[in-house]
Design a protein around this motif. Structure first.
Motif: not given
Length: 128
Positions: A108-116
């Motif tokens: 839930l905390d990842r957001g746009y910048y946390g996706m690989t």
């Protein structure tokens, strides 16, 4: 090599429905944070819906809550986004994204910048 391939975009009138699919291949992990983002011309990429394959938890942006449904089909390695009651403001390029994740809170905390990993997108156009 991980690949995400989206399909299902198109043009419909307001009030109509579309179903987007994202097929994931080459993913070596079982707990995955999967999300749909969208980006309209001149706007930032927005997280629309998120699903954690480790337990099935989901998140929806307020703008789509009650109209969109994200779901998974493990047998087909597919995540779908069912979009109902579409509005002209839903017009955008829709992207599938994924990342390994150990928990729903992390997902839930990842957001746009946390996706690989990202797909190339599928265009959704809603006319009034």
């Amino acid at each position: 090599q991980v690949q995400l391939v989206e399909s299902g975009g198109g043009s419909v009138q307001a009030g109509g429905s579309l179903r987007l699919s994202c097929v994931a291949s080459g993913y070596p992990y079982s707990r995955i944070c999967m999300a749909w983002f969208r980006q309209a011309p001149g706007k930032e990429r927005q997280e629309v819906a998120t699903l954690y394959t480790g337990g099935g938890s989901t998140y929806y942006a307020n703008s789509v809550k009650g109209r969109f449904t994200i779901s998974q089909d493990n047998a087909k390695n597919t995540v779908t986004l069912q979009m109902n009651s579409l509005k002209p403001e839903d017009t955008a390029m829709y992207y599938c994204a994924a990342a390994s994740s150990g928990s729903w809170s992390d997902c839930l905390d990842r957001g746009y910048y946390g996706m690989t990993y990202w797909g190339k997108g599928t265009l959704v156009t809603i006319s009034s």
